[in-house]
Design a protein around this motif. Structure first.
Motif, short mmCIF file in Angstrom:
data_model
loop_
_atom_site.label_atom_id
_atom_site.label_comp_id
_atom_site.label_asym_id
_atom_site.label_seq_id
_atom_site.Cartn_x
_atom_site.Cartn_y
_atom_site.Cartn_z
N CYS A 124 0.95 -1.05 0.00
CA CYS A 124 -0.07 0.02 0.03
C CYS A 124 0.86 1.19 0.10
O CYS A 124 1.39 1.42 0.80
CB CYS A 124 -1.02 0.02 1.04
SG CYS A 124 -1.89 1.49 1.20
N CYS A 125 0.76 1.95 -1.02
CA CYS A 125 1.59 3.31 -1.16
C CYS A 125 1.23 4.33 -0.22
O CYS A 125 2.09 5.14 0.24
CB CYS A 125 1.61 3.71 -2.49
SG CYS A 125 -0.15 4.15 -3.12
N TRP A 126 -0.07 4.41 0.18
CA TRP A 126 -0.57 5.21 1.19
C TRP A 126 -0.01 5.05 2.40
O TRP A 126 0.10 5.84 3.21
CB TRP A 126 -2.03 5.49 1.13
CG TRP A 126 -2.37 6.39 -0.10
CD1 TRP A 126 -3.09 6.00 -1.29
CD2 TRP A 126 -2.28 7.70 -0.32
NE1 TRP A 126 -3.26 6.83 -2.13
CE2 TRP A 126 -2.73 8.25 -1.62
CE3 TRP A 126 -1.52 8.75 0.45
CZ2 TRP A 126 -2.45 9.54 -2.01
CZ3 TRP A 126 -1.43 10.11 0.03
CH2 TRP A 126 -1.87 10.40 -1.20
N SER A 127 0.15 3.75 2.82
CA SER A 127 0.70 3.18 4.18
C SER A 127 2.03 3.54 4.25
O SER A 127 2.68 4.01 5.31
CB SER A 127 0.51 1.93 4.20
OG SER A 127 -0.95 1.36 4.62
N TRP A 128 2.64 3.74 3.06
CA TRP A 128 4.31 4.28 2.86
C TRP A 128 4.23 5.64 3.33
O TRP A 128 5.04 6.11 3.90
CB TRP A 128 4.73 3.95 1.57
CG TRP A 128 6.12 4.44 1.46
CD1 TRP A 128 6.53 5.37 0.48
CD2 TRP A 128 7.34 4.35 1.91
NE1 TRP A 128 7.68 5.74 0.75
CE2 TRP A 128 8.35 4.88 1.41
CE3 TRP A 128 7.73 3.04 2.97
CZ2 TRP A 128 9.68 4.89 1.69
CZ3 TRP A 128 9.24 3.18 3.19
CH2 TRP A 128 10.17 3.93 2.79
N ALA A 129 3.40 6.42 2.89
CA ALA A 129 3.06 7.64 3.04
C ALA A 129 2.87 8.08 4.84
O ALA A 129 3.32 9.02 5.27
CB ALA A 129 2.44 8.46 2.31
#
Length: 235
Positions: free
Chosen positions: A33-38
Motif C-alpha cells: 500500500c503506497c498510502w501506508s508508506w506515506a
C-alpha cells in the motif's frame, strides 16, 4: 526531570497524569500500500510520542490476492501497469519518495506472500515484525524490489538480521511458509473484513477498559490524529 517532561507532553496530548488510561491501536495496512508508506512517518511519530501509553498492533489486510480478481473501482485499476499512476499520485500529494517503476518492470503478483512474511517475523516478536515490515516497504517503494518473490522476502530478512542480531533469519526461513504464519494472516484478513476496512491505512483507536473506540481511515497528519486521541481520552 524526565518524568516531569513526560507528564508535560501527556498534558498537551490531553492525557491526565492520573488517568491510568492505556491507548490501544490496531493499524490495518498492507506492505504494497503506497498510502501506508506515506503514513509511515506518522506511525513512527505516534510510537515515539506516546511511548508506553500506546500499544500498537499491526494487522495485514491482504490488499492484493492476485490480478485475476483485483479491481479498484475508485482508481480504475485492474492491471499492474495501472497501479503506476496511483503511486505517482501518492508521491505528488504526500511528498514522500516513491519509485513507481516496479509496476512497469517487475510487478508483484500478489501482496499475500509479503503479508505472510510479516506474520512469520511476528512469531519471533511483534517489534521485529514492525522492523521487517518497514524494510519490506523500503524494498518495494524505494528500491523497486518485487516483494512477492520468496528470495526478496529472505533477502530483506537477512538485511534486518545484519542490523539486528535478535532477528533469526534461519528461523524466519522455516516459518515463512509454516501453517502458523499463514493462519495468523488469515485471522488478520478476517478481522479486517469484520471491521469493514476497505481502505489502507486505517487506524482503530481504543481506550482500554472503557469501550471507547474511534476508526480513522486514510493518510492523515500526526496533528489530526493526536487531536482525535485527545478527544477520545477526554470523552
Amino acid at each position: 526531570m524526565e518524568k516531569q517532561a513526560t507528564l508535560k507532553r501527556n498534558r498537551k496530548k490531553g492525557i491526565p497524569a492520573d488517568s491510568g488510561c492505556r491507548l490501544e491501536a490496531v493499524y490495518y495496512t498492507d506492505p504494497l500500500c503506497c498510502w501506508s508508506w506515506a503514513f509511515e512517518p506518522v506511525i513512527q511519530r505516534l510510537v515515539n510520542e506516546y511511548g508506553e501509553r500506546l500499544s500498537l498492533r499491526y494487522c495485514m489486510g491482504g490488499m492484493l490476492s492476485g490480478w485475476n480478481n483485483y479491481h479498484d473501482t475508485l482508481h480504475a485499476v485492474s492491471r499492474p501497469i495501472q497501479m503506476g499512476p496511483v503511486w505517482m499520485q501518492a508521491r505528488q500529494l504526500s511528498g514522500v519518495e516513491l519509485n513507481d517503476t516496479i509496476w512497469f518492470t517487475d510487478p508483484p503478483a500478489s501482496s499475500y506472500p509479503a503479508c505472510v512474511a510479516v506474520k512469520a517475523a511476528a512469531l519471533q516478536s511483534e517489534h521485529l515484525a514492525a522492523q521487517y515490515l518497514l524494510r519490506l516497504r523500503t524494498a518495494v517503494m524505494l528500491k523497486a524490489k518485487n516483494i512477492a518473490k520468496k528470495e526478496v522476502l529472505i533477502s530483506v530478512a537477512e538485511e534486518l538480521s545484519a542490523e539486528n542480531p535478535l532477528f533469526d533469519t534461519g528461523k524466519f526461513r522455516k516459518q515463512l511458509t509454516c501453517q502458523q504464519a499463514i493462519d495468523a494472516f488469515r485471522a488478520d484478513m478476517q478481522e479486517t473484513k469484520y471491521r469493514g476496512i476497505h481502505r489502507f491505512p486505517s487506524l482503530l483507536l481504543q481506550v482500554k477498559g472503557t469501550g471507547k473506540t474511534l476508526l480513522l481511515t486514510g493518510n492523515r497528519p500526526f496533528e489530526a490524529i493526536s487531536s482525535c486521541i485527545a478527544q477520545l481520552l477526554s470523552a
